[in-house]
Scaffold this motif. Structure first.
Motif, mmCIF file in Angstrom:
data_model
loop_
_atom_site.group_PDB
_atom_site.id
_atom_site.type_symbol
_atom_site.label_atom_id
_atom_site.label_comp_id
_atom_site.label_asym_id
_atom_site.label_seq_id
_atom_site.Cartn_x
_atom_site.Cartn_y
_atom_site.Cartn_z
ATOM 1 N N GLY A 20 0.802 -1.237 0.000
ATOM 2 C CA GLY A 20 0.000 0.000 0.000
ATOM 3 C C GLY A 20 0.831 1.281 0.000
ATOM 4 N N ILE A 21 2.015 1.244 0.623
ATOM 5 C CA ILE A 21 2.770 2.512 0.678
ATOM 6 C C ILE A 21 3.343 2.882 -0.689
ATOM 7 C CG2 ILE A 21 3.308 2.446 3.143
ATOM 8 C CD1 ILE A 21 6.190 1.684 2.383
ATOM 9 N N CYS A 24 0.710 4.972 -2.263
ATOM 10 C CA CYS A 24 -0.067 5.831 -1.357
ATOM 11 C C CYS A 24 -0.425 7.165 -2.017
ATOM 12 C CB CYS A 24 0.653 6.023 -0.033
ATOM 13 S SG CYS A 24 2.209 6.894 -0.181
ATOM 14 N N THR A 27 -3.543 6.652 -3.877
ATOM 15 C CA THR A 27 -4.625 6.452 -2.897
ATOM 16 C C THR A 27 -5.063 7.800 -2.324
ATOM 17 O OG1 THR A 27 -3.655 4.316 -2.358
ATOM 18 C CG2 THR A 27 -5.302 5.162 -0.823
ATOM 19 N N VAL A 53 7.400 6.440 0.285
ATOM 20 C CA VAL A 53 6.181 7.241 0.467
ATOM 21 C C VAL A 53 6.324 8.587 -0.243
ATOM 22 C CG1 VAL A 53 4.777 8.431 2.222
ATOM 23 C CG2 VAL A 53 5.530 6.083 2.610
ATOM 24 N N SER A 56 6.095 8.239 -4.092
ATOM 25 C CA SER A 56 4.721 7.987 -4.529
ATOM 26 C C SER A 56 3.874 9.264 -4.435
ATOM 27 C CB SER A 56 4.123 6.870 -3.674
ATOM 28 O OG SER A 56 2.786 6.680 -4.020
ATOM 29 N N ILE A 127 -0.295 6.326 8.317
ATOM 30 C CA ILE A 127 0.297 5.155 7.639
ATOM 31 C C ILE A 127 1.049 4.371 8.728
ATOM 32 C CG2 ILE A 127 1.759 4.308 5.768
ATOM 33 C CD1 ILE A 127 1.281 6.813 4.203
ATOM 34 N N ILE A 164 -3.848 4.020 5.982
ATOM 35 C CA ILE A 164 -3.337 3.027 5.017
ATOM 36 C C ILE A 164 -2.425 2.063 5.777
ATOM 37 C CG2 ILE A 164 -1.940 2.684 2.929
ATOM 38 C CD1 ILE A 164 -2.652 5.582 2.108
ATOM 39 N N ASP A 166 -0.096 -0.943 5.387
ATOM 40 C CA ASP A 166 0.641 -1.809 4.455
ATOM 41 C C ASP A 166 1.321 -2.883 5.307
ATOM 42 O OD1 ASP A 166 2.482 -3.066 2.853
ATOM 43 O OD2 ASP A 166 3.183 -1.225 1.878
#
Ligand code: NAD
Ligand code: GLY
Length: 346
Positions: A20-21, A24, A27, A53, A56, A127, A164, A166
């Motif tokens: 997920g990171i 992110c 997202t 992070v 992204s 996060i 989030i 991860d």
């Protein structure tokens, strides 16, 4: 991927997703317009995950600033918070900008309190990178810093705008930190989600995080400001906090909570309130994660230290008492009963 929607004073989603990171930024774009963000992280987590992070977020059009503080509970202070406020003001972050808390519960609690107070409140995204933060502290909006007089004494209720989780980040977590998070996972199983005991035996971390977040969501939606059902989450914590303090924090929070859960469960069994098989299940699962189940501390010292608990109200203390596996009740006890309860639970 799992998604949980929390509808408290603010509605937000908790996304549980491996990797997920790395995405992110995309997202965040689903929830917010590109803006300035300040990533708050500590000196252990930043070298591992800050670049991922940051890259992204920048790829998705966010302007990234960062505030990195020395890892550890010792940093969860008004002094670090003040330095963070100064950083936010120097950027400057405005009302439409976002704080991103990247790390464990220390980072999340402090960044959340900064978000609650800077400009009288701006958005923040959690996060979480520890198991404890994923299953507990990142959800529900309790934010705080510590004072020399005690933990979490200054804070605010302030719900995040997005969480989030991860679970890949758990691969770098030191084993003792993972075990401490498992103590909180086991706590949910004991309180009212016995399915958690089945998931533990299957070793399905994503499903475990999901179940715990669902449980926390239910309590936060019903009792956001912690006057009723949310207090069930304190199972093992009244004696746990006392033991943590008496050990001069040589025991981790999760280790102390594990002992606290054993004390109150042994007490319940010895009083005939709960079947002995519940204690057996608890001891078995705690041992599986190398968590302690007893202490050499004197019952009188534990009881005295427990009187400092935040949940004490005048002459009574709320204790969460197991009646079965996944069945607990909140009971008021006179402060004069605590020594007897701890003795019964040793
Ligand atoms: P923490 O944030 O200090 O993290 C524990 C350690 O793990 C730190 O050294 C950190 O740098 C390191 N770490 C974090 N993620 C890592 C990763 N993926 N890989 C390697 N190292 C990593 O502590 P915690 O146990 O996450 O949280 C404890 C804090 O949470 C306490 O301050 C407690 O008061 C608070 N808390 C808050 C709530 C709430 O509802 N807000 C609930 C429970 C606990
Ligand atoms: N960690 C307990 C709560 O959020 O209420």
């Amino acid at each position: 991927m799992y998604k949980v929607e929390v509808n408290a004073s603010k509605s937000y989603e908790v996304i549980i997703e491996r990797g997920g990171i790395k995405k992110c930024g995309d997202t965040l774009l689903r929830y917010f317009s590109p803006s300035a963000v300040c990533i708050v992280s500590d000196t252990n987590v930043a070298p591992l995950y800050l670049d991922t992070v940051k890259t992204s977020l920048e790829r998705s059009g966010f302007t990234v600033n960062e505030f990195i503080f020395p890892a550890g509970e010792e940093s969860k202070t008004p002094e670090t918070l003040f330095a963070l406020w100064r950083k936010l003001a120097s950027v400057p972050l405005t009302r439409t900008d976002i704080i991103v808390a990247l790390g464990g519960g220390v980072t999340g609690d402090m960044a959340g309190f900064a978000a609650a107070t800077y400009l009288r409140g701006i958005k923040y995204v959690q996060i979480p990178t520890t198991l404890l933060a994923m299953v507990d502290s990142s959800v529900g909006g309790k934010t705080a810093v510590d004072l020399p007089d005690g933990k979490n004494l200054c804070g605010a209720f302030c719900q995040p705008s997005l969480v989030i989780c991860d679970t890949d980040t758990l691969n770098t977590l030191p084993p003792q930190q993972y075990s401490c998070g498992m103590a909180e996972v086991i706590k949910y199983g004991m309180i009212d989600r016995p399915v958690i005991f089945e998931l533990i035996s299957k070793n399905d971390v994503d499903a475990l995080v999901y179940e715990c977040v669902c449980d926390k969501r239910d309590k936060v939606e019903e009792d956001e400001f912690d006057n009723g059902v949310r207090r069930l989450l304190n199972l093992g914590h009244t004696f746990g906090h006392a033991i943590e303090r008496l050990s001069n924090f040589t025991l981790g929070h999760g280790q102390a909570v594990a002992i606290g859960m054993c004390i109150i469960t042994r007490y319940a069994v010895n009083e005939g309130l709960c079947d002995a098989s519940v204690l057996t299940s608890l001891l078995d699962v705690l041992k599986k994660y190398d968590l302690p189940t007893s202490t050499d501390l004197a019952p009188e010292d534990i009881a005295a230290a427990a009187l400092g608990d935040k949940k004490r109200e005048g002459g009574t203390v709320d204790l969460i008492v197991p009646l079965g596996l996944g069945n607990t009740v909140r009971k008021k006890h006179g402060t004069d009963e605590l020594v007897h309860i701890v003795r019964q639970g040793m």
